[in-house]
Scaffold this motif. Structure first.
Motif, short mmCIF file in Angstrom:
data_model
loop_
_atom_site.label_atom_id
_atom_site.label_comp_id
_atom_site.label_asym_id
_atom_site.label_seq_id
_atom_site.Cartn_x
_atom_site.Cartn_y
_atom_site.Cartn_z
N VAL A 123 -92.05 26.84 -101.02
CA VAL A 123 -92.31 26.84 -102.45
C VAL A 123 -91.72 25.42 -102.83
O VAL A 123 -90.50 25.16 -102.82
N GLY A 124 -92.56 24.34 -103.16
CA GLY A 124 -92.11 23.02 -103.71
C GLY A 124 -92.84 22.10 -102.87
O GLY A 124 -93.02 22.09 -101.60
N ALA A 125 -93.22 21.05 -103.33
CA ALA A 125 -93.82 19.89 -102.59
C ALA A 125 -93.31 18.61 -103.01
O ALA A 125 -94.04 17.42 -102.95
N GLY A 126 -92.18 18.51 -103.39
CA GLY A 126 -91.48 17.25 -103.67
C GLY A 126 -90.61 16.74 -102.15
O GLY A 126 -91.14 17.01 -101.23
N GLY A 127 -89.57 16.04 -102.37
CA GLY A 127 -89.05 15.30 -101.22
C GLY A 127 -88.37 16.40 -100.35
O GLY A 127 -88.67 16.59 -98.94
N ALA A 128 -87.59 17.33 -100.87
CA ALA A 128 -87.21 18.51 -99.99
C ALA A 128 -88.46 19.33 -99.26
O ALA A 128 -88.35 19.77 -98.15
N ASN A 147 -96.84 25.26 -104.83
CA ASN A 147 -96.33 24.53 -105.76
C ASN A 147 -96.71 24.57 -106.86
O ASN A 147 -97.99 24.96 -107.22
N ARG A 148 -96.01 24.45 -108.25
CA ARG A 148 -96.36 24.60 -109.40
C ARG A 148 -97.63 23.81 -109.73
O ARG A 148 -98.81 24.15 -110.52
N THR A 149 -97.51 22.26 -109.52
CA THR A 149 -98.73 21.44 -109.45
C THR A 149 -99.50 21.64 -108.05
O THR A 149 -99.36 21.08 -107.12
N SER A 151 -102.49 20.54 -107.01
CA SER A 151 -102.78 19.38 -106.34
C SER A 151 -101.78 18.63 -105.30
O SER A 151 -102.18 18.07 -104.27
N LYS A 152 -100.55 18.87 -105.71
CA LYS A 152 -99.54 18.41 -104.70
C LYS A 152 -99.19 18.97 -103.61
O LYS A 152 -99.08 18.39 -102.51
N ALA A 153 -99.38 20.18 -103.67
CA ALA A 153 -99.31 21.18 -102.65
C ALA A 153 -100.69 20.95 -101.41
O ALA A 153 -100.11 20.65 -100.46
N ALA A 184 -87.87 25.12 -102.19
CA ALA A 184 -87.75 23.68 -102.20
C ALA A 184 -87.90 23.04 -103.59
O ALA A 184 -88.12 21.73 -103.59
N THR A 185 -87.70 23.90 -104.46
CA THR A 185 -87.78 23.31 -105.98
C THR A 185 -86.48 23.22 -106.45
O THR A 185 -85.40 24.02 -105.67
N SER A 186 -86.24 22.89 -107.58
CA SER A 186 -84.81 22.75 -108.22
C SER A 186 -84.53 23.94 -109.07
O SER A 186 -83.58 24.13 -109.68
N VAL A 187 -85.54 25.00 -109.02
CA VAL A 187 -85.44 26.11 -109.68
C VAL A 187 -84.32 26.90 -109.07
O VAL A 187 -84.33 27.30 -108.14
N GLY A 188 -83.33 27.22 -110.30
CA GLY A 188 -82.35 28.18 -109.87
C GLY A 188 -81.11 27.29 -109.70
O GLY A 188 -79.91 27.92 -109.47
P1 ATR Z 1 -86.79 16.88 -104.38
O1 ATR Z 1 -86.90 15.78 -103.82
O2 ATR Z 1 -85.45 17.65 -104.53
O3 ATR Z 1 -87.68 18.01 -103.99
P2 ATR Z 1 -88.73 16.41 -106.52
O4 ATR Z 1 -89.50 15.55 -105.70
O5 ATR Z 1 -88.58 16.10 -107.94
O6 ATR Z 1 -87.13 16.74 -106.11
O7 ATR Z 1 -89.59 17.91 -106.49
C1 ATR Z 1 -89.22 19.06 -107.20
C2 ATR Z 1 -89.93 20.11 -106.70
O8 ATR Z 1 -89.50 21.37 -107.82
C3 ATR Z 1 -91.57 20.13 -107.00
O9 ATR Z 1 -92.21 20.88 -106.21
C4 ATR Z 1 -91.69 20.55 -108.60
O10 ATR Z 1 -93.06 21.13 -108.96
P3 ATR Z 1 -94.22 20.25 -109.38
O11 ATR Z 1 -94.77 19.38 -108.43
O12 ATR Z 1 -95.37 20.90 -110.04
O13 ATR Z 1 -93.27 19.07 -110.61
C5 ATR Z 1 -90.73 21.76 -108.39
N1 ATR Z 1 -90.28 22.37 -109.85
C6 ATR Z 1 -89.34 21.74 -110.49
N2 ATR Z 1 -89.24 22.45 -111.62
C7 ATR Z 1 -89.92 23.53 -111.46
C8 ATR Z 1 -90.20 24.71 -112.12
N3 ATR Z 1 -89.57 25.01 -113.44
N4 ATR Z 1 -91.06 25.77 -111.59
C9 ATR Z 1 -91.62 25.55 -110.49
N5 ATR Z 1 -91.65 24.30 -109.78
C10 ATR Z 1 -90.66 23.48 -110.14
#
Ligand code: ATR
Length: 266
Positions: A123-128, A147-149, A151-153, A184-188
């Motif tokens: 869960v999450g498609a950012g750097g982590a 991923n929430r967005t 298109s990034k996933a 792998a999101t910052s949620v939590g």
């Molecule tokens: P990192 O490098 O630590 O992974 P990042 O590149 O800013 O940080 O990525 C943050 C991730 O957390 C993304 O996948 C982001 O989802 P989006 O691509 O939709 O922005 C996800 N994220 C952050 N806040 C979120 C939330 N409240 N609910 C769901 N996903 C969240």
């Protein structure tokens, strides 16, 4: 004395100095681990300067991980992930590596989680998320990126071998058959929130949370309550450091001493 360090901005609250210095003590290596905060446009000067001064190794963190790729000779995994978190100065030129991916795999394996052939959901498609998704695919897991967005996933899934991308809907069905779940999101982070509904969790899952403040996130608490294997974010932080230390020193890291130094500060 050998000098290692961390380049980032900010780095004031980093747990890497005590974790690495615990290892130097345990291995009787005469070394220090120092934090550096170059200005945003001075990364290249900082790395060249460190090389000229005889610094042995640097970790790299936000906001420099992507830019570091352009400054050092990065290995294949770091290039695929698109980020360097470890620089080694022992060769003719500085080399770049990414220990975040392998760190996540070691954190899971350390908890007896089998990755080969596993169905894994990131869960999450950012750097982590990028680093972990590439790592899991390299370990022969089948990876779904949610991923929430969306298109990034989808974009990340195009790059990761065999991966599929989607939004956050339908996690319950997806996780019903999954073996491994990674947040792998910052949620939590410093909040009692979770990106995964509790109803989607079950006892056959291994759950890794990249968040380490708090150590027991809501996701891990809810996962533990249904009997899932839980792996907190400090294990990932530990093993990315262990991997970096082993790369720099060619020695087995004293994992217990590093873990204790880290956890006593969390
Ligand atoms: P990192 O490098 O630590 O992974 P990042 O590149 O800013 O940080 O990525 C943050 C991730 O957390 C993304 O996948 C982001 O989802 P989006 O691509 O939709 O922005 C996800 N994220 C952050 N806040 C979120 C939330 N409240 N609910 C769901 N996903 C969240």
């Amino acid at each position: 004395m050998d000098v290692f360090g961390l380049v980032g901005n900010p780095v004031g609250h980093s747990l890497s100095p005590p974790m690495h210095e615990a290892a130097y003590d345990e291995l009787a290596i005469d070394a220090r681990y120092v934090t550096f905060e170059p200005a945003p446009d001075e990364l290249e000067a900082a790395i060249r300067g460190a090389d000229a001064l005889g610094v042995c190794g640097l970790n790299v963190t936000i906001p420099f991980k992507q830019d570091a790729l352009e400054v050092v000779a990065a290995d294949e995994l770091a290039r695929r992930i698109g980020a360097v978190n470890t620089i080694d100065f022992s060769g003719d030129e500085p080399t770049g590596h990414n220990t975040d991916a392998v760190g996540a795999l070691r954190a899971l394996r350390d908890h007896d989680v089998t990755l080969e052939g596993a169905d894994a959901v990131v869960v999450g498609a950012g750097g982590a998320g990028r680093a972990i998704a590439f790592g899991l695919a390299d370990a022969d897991a089948s990876v779904t990126i949610a991923n929430r967005t969306p298109s990034k996933a989808h974009a990340l899934a195009e790059e990761v071998p065999g991966a599929v991308g989607q939004g956050l809907e339908g996690l319950e069905d997806l996780l019903a058959d999954a073996d491994v779940l990674v947040n792998a999101t910052s949620v939590g982070m410093e909040e009692d929130a979770t990106p995964v509904p509790a109803e989607a969790l079950h006892g056959e899952l291994a759950v890794l949370d990249a968040v380490y403040r708090p150590l027991e996130t809501r996701l891990l608490r809810e996962a533990a309550s249904v009997g899932a294997t839980t792996v907190d974010g400090a294990w990932m932080l530990l093993y990315q450091g262990v991997e970096a230390l082993e790369l720099w020193t060619d020695r087995d890291a004293p994992v217990d001493a590093m873990n204790e130094a880290l956890r006593s500060r969390l």
